[in-house]
Design a protein around this motif. Structure first.
Motif, mmCIF file in Angstrom:
data_model
loop_
_atom_site.group_PDB
_atom_site.id
_atom_site.type_symbol
_atom_site.label_atom_id
_atom_site.label_comp_id
_atom_site.label_asym_id
_atom_site.label_seq_id
_atom_site.Cartn_x
_atom_site.Cartn_y
_atom_site.Cartn_z
ATOM 1 N N PHE A 73 -13.963 31.936 19.428
ATOM 2 C CA PHE A 73 -14.097 31.915 17.952
ATOM 3 C C PHE A 73 -14.023 30.473 17.484
ATOM 4 C CE2 PHE A 73 -11.821 36.033 18.721
ATOM 5 C CZ PHE A 73 -12.660 36.812 17.984
ATOM 6 N N VAL A 74 -13.201 29.504 18.294
ATOM 7 C CA VAL A 74 -13.238 28.008 17.961
ATOM 8 C C VAL A 74 -14.684 27.545 18.024
ATOM 9 C CG1 VAL A 74 -12.567 25.992 18.694
ATOM 10 C CG2 VAL A 74 -10.813 27.655 18.727
ATOM 11 N N LEU A 75 -15.306 27.982 19.130
ATOM 12 C CA LEU A 75 -16.812 27.568 19.479
ATOM 13 C C LEU A 75 -17.729 28.063 18.387
ATOM 14 C CD1 LEU A 75 -17.221 28.374 23.254
ATOM 15 C CD2 LEU A 75 -17.579 26.004 22.077
ATOM 16 N N LEU A 76 -17.337 29.013 17.528
ATOM 17 C CA LEU A 76 -18.257 29.686 16.429
ATOM 18 C C LEU A 76 -17.933 28.709 15.159
ATOM 19 C CD1 LEU A 76 -17.940 33.346 16.796
ATOM 20 C CD2 LEU A 76 -19.863 31.935 17.244
ATOM 21 N N PHE A 77 -16.828 27.948 14.921
ATOM 22 C CA PHE A 77 -16.335 27.597 13.827
ATOM 23 C C PHE A 77 -17.485 26.396 13.181
ATOM 24 C CE2 PHE A 77 -14.109 24.525 11.168
ATOM 25 C CZ PHE A 77 -14.081 25.387 9.947
ATOM 26 N N PHE A 78 -17.807 25.450 13.832
ATOM 27 C CA PHE A 78 -18.636 24.259 13.418
ATOM 28 C C PHE A 78 -19.909 24.999 12.924
ATOM 29 C CE2 PHE A 78 -15.316 21.945 15.100
ATOM 30 C CZ PHE A 78 -15.122 21.027 14.237
ATOM 31 N N PRO A 79 -20.770 25.685 13.939
ATOM 32 C CA PRO A 79 -22.088 26.234 13.594
ATOM 33 C C PRO A 79 -21.984 26.882 12.627
ATOM 34 C CG PRO A 79 -21.393 26.615 15.872
ATOM 35 C CD PRO A 79 -20.334 25.920 15.303
ATOM 36 N N LEU A 80 -20.837 28.222 12.342
ATOM 37 C CA LEU A 80 -20.908 28.997 10.953
ATOM 38 C C LEU A 80 -20.536 28.031 9.783
ATOM 39 C CD1 LEU A 80 -18.502 31.758 12.419
ATOM 40 C CD2 LEU A 80 -21.001 31.956 11.864
ATOM 41 N N MET A 81 -19.822 27.114 9.822
ATOM 42 C CA MET A 81 -19.680 26.152 8.821
ATOM 43 C C MET A 81 -20.926 25.463 8.353
ATOM 44 S SD MET A 81 -17.275 24.686 6.601
ATOM 45 C CE MET A 81 -17.537 23.363 5.747
ATOM 46 N N TYR A 82 -21.809 24.907 9.284
ATOM 47 C CA TYR A 82 -22.864 24.480 8.882
ATOM 48 C C TYR A 82 -24.109 25.502 8.186
ATOM 49 C CZ TYR A 82 -27.826 22.685 9.879
ATOM 50 O OH TYR A 82 -29.028 22.127 9.489
ATOM 51 N N LEU A 83 -24.057 26.505 9.042
ATOM 52 C CA LEU A 83 -25.025 27.777 8.572
ATOM 53 C C LEU A 83 -24.781 28.194 7.083
ATOM 54 C CD1 LEU A 83 -25.595 29.570 12.022
ATOM 55 C CD2 LEU A 83 -27.200 27.981 10.839
ATOM 56 N N TYR A 84 -23.495 28.241 6.985
ATOM 57 C CA TYR A 84 -22.935 28.685 5.612
ATOM 58 C C TYR A 84 -23.405 27.729 4.569
ATOM 59 C CZ TYR A 84 -19.888 28.712 1.390
ATOM 60 O OH TYR A 84 -19.622 28.809 0.115
ATOM 61 N N LEU A 85 -23.127 26.444 4.735
ATOM 62 C CA LEU A 85 -23.537 25.444 3.731
ATOM 63 C C LEU A 85 -25.479 25.414 3.666
ATOM 64 C CD1 LEU A 85 -22.239 23.003 2.292
ATOM 65 C CD2 LEU A 85 -23.177 21.644 4.139
ATOM 66 N N ARG A 86 -25.959 25.434 4.777
ATOM 67 C CA ARG A 86 -27.380 25.534 4.734
ATOM 68 C C ARG A 86 -27.830 26.612 4.094
ATOM 69 N NH1 ARG A 86 -31.464 22.228 5.233
ATOM 70 N NH2 ARG A 86 -33.383 23.169 6.322
ATOM 71 N N ASN A 87 -27.376 27.896 4.402
ATOM 72 C CA ASN A 87 -27.895 28.922 3.428
ATOM 73 C C ASN A 87 -27.439 29.135 1.853
ATOM 74 O OD1 ASN A 87 -29.118 31.070 5.610
ATOM 75 N ND2 ASN A 87 -27.660 30.017 6.588
#
Length: 378
Positions: A73-87
């Motif tokens: 889950f920790v490995l997912l946090f930063f990618p999800l943060m960026y993808l949320y902002l991008r989308n």
């Protein structure tokens, strides 16, 4: 497993609230994809915080299959943060399927630790008691480094995305939208600060340094508050940059005639921004350029770019790009580029994807083939 102080109790309550918020975001009414990304992000951290609170040798002895799962889950946090902002900022993402590439570290972690995950509960308990094997510790060490670099690079990506969006669309944004961009930037900066706290705690733990405060508790407490705030922010206005929403707002405030003037003014601004970008950055030199590339580069929506080509240029996207490419090809010929290179290479340098298209466009606009044009200027 004992929660023996008020801090852990409050943190657990925050994690539970985050979990409920994540469910709401994932199943949010409507079809707004960024909400679902944020829902998965909030869910990941609610699970991580819960396991942080309850983790202990006794807990993992009782639930050995949960050991090492928080790292995923920790490995997912930063990618999800960026993808949320991008989308959230860009409603139309080029090749959305490629977003899965951001999850590669988490997927690799699961694959590499599969030998451990598929072990029986008794075998896992034995490992926990006697010490984890060397390969397991190596994999965890590598991915801890990956998590640190994720924090650096994705924070930069997030700030760059906000800056890029604001730079190209500042003329079209309302005061409320500009204010929200500031909030998003603040959220990213808070995230960077929390990441620094967590990383410092990890380094101190490796070095055996003891200080007066548990940095991990500060990190998880701040992150819980952060995710709740971001979730509430999104629920409050989930589609801030929705073009239809802004038009409805203008309709409510001004009336039809004012809206027409606003749209015309916006169209002219889009034209100025787009033509300047094409002249300065020369995107037409990309052989497989598509209109979606201009959407992502300028921040102007696909619909508005299409209107610029139809109304201001009075031509299609490909016609305009090919005209720019033709001028670039003529410039290269006038500079003598053809004397040292083939016409095929010249066409490619000018942005054409094939010699056939190059010859057709050249003949259409000049009345001459490239070879005849070269003879004419010689």
């Amino acid at each position: 497993m004992i929660i023996d102080n008020y801090f852990e109790l409050v943190l657990m309550m925050g994690a539970v609230l985050s979990f409920l918020l994540s469910v709401y975001l994932i199943f949010y009414p409507g079809n707004f994809f960024p909400n679902r990304i944020l829902g998965v992000l909030v869910f990941s951290w609610s699970v991580t915080v819960m396991l942080f609170i309850v983790q202990s040798p006794q807990f993992f002895n009782k639930f050995p299959h949960l050991y090492a799962l928080p790292d995923v889950f920790v490995l997912l946090f930063f990618p999800l943060m960026y993808l949320y902002l991008r989308n959230y900022l860009y409603r139309e993402i080029k090749k959305p399927g490629l977003q899965i590439l951001h999850y590669i570290p988490a997927i690799l972690y699961l694959i590499l630790l599969t030998p451990f995950f598929i072990e029986s509960g008794d075998e896992k308990r034995r490992m926990l008691q006697e010490g984890m094997p060397a390969w397991f510790r190596t994999v965890q060490a590598i991915f801890n480094i990956v998590i640190i670099f994720q924090g650096v690079f994705y924070s930069i990506f997030c700030l760059r995305t906000i800056h890029h969006f604001q730079y190209f669309r500042k003329k079209h944004l309302t005061d409320l939208q500009m204010e929200t961009l500031k909030w998003l930037r603040t959220f990213v900066i808070i995230n960077i600060f929390l990441w620094m706290i967590g990383t410092t705690g990890a380094i101190f733990e490796i070095l055996g340094v003891t200080i007066f405060v548990d940095l991990f508790k500060v990190f998880y407490a701040g992150l819980t508050i952060f995710t709740i705030m971001l979730g509430v922010f999104t629920i409050k206005r989930p589609e801030l940059f929705s073009e239809s929403e802004d038009i409805r707002k203008i309709l409510d405030l001004t009336g039809i005639n004012e809206v027409k003037r606003e749209i015309t003014s916006q169209n002219n601004q889009d034209y100025e921004t787009l033509s300047k970008y094409i002249s300065d950055q020369k995107p037409f030199l990309i052989n497989d350029l598509k209109m979606q590339d201009l959407v992502e580069s300028t921040g102007i929506t696909y619909k508005r770019i299409s209107e610029v080509f139809n109304k201001n240029y009075n031509k299609t996207f490909y016609e305009v790009m090919n005209e720019y490419r033709l001028e670039e090809a003529k410039k290269l010929i006038n500079e003598g580029f053809h004397e040292k290179h083939t016409l095929n290479y010249l066409a490619e340098k000018a942005g054409f994807n094939s010699k056939t298209t190059f010859n057709r466009i050249f003949k259409k606009y000049t009345g001459l083939t490239p070879s005849d044009y070269i003879k004419s200027i010689e």
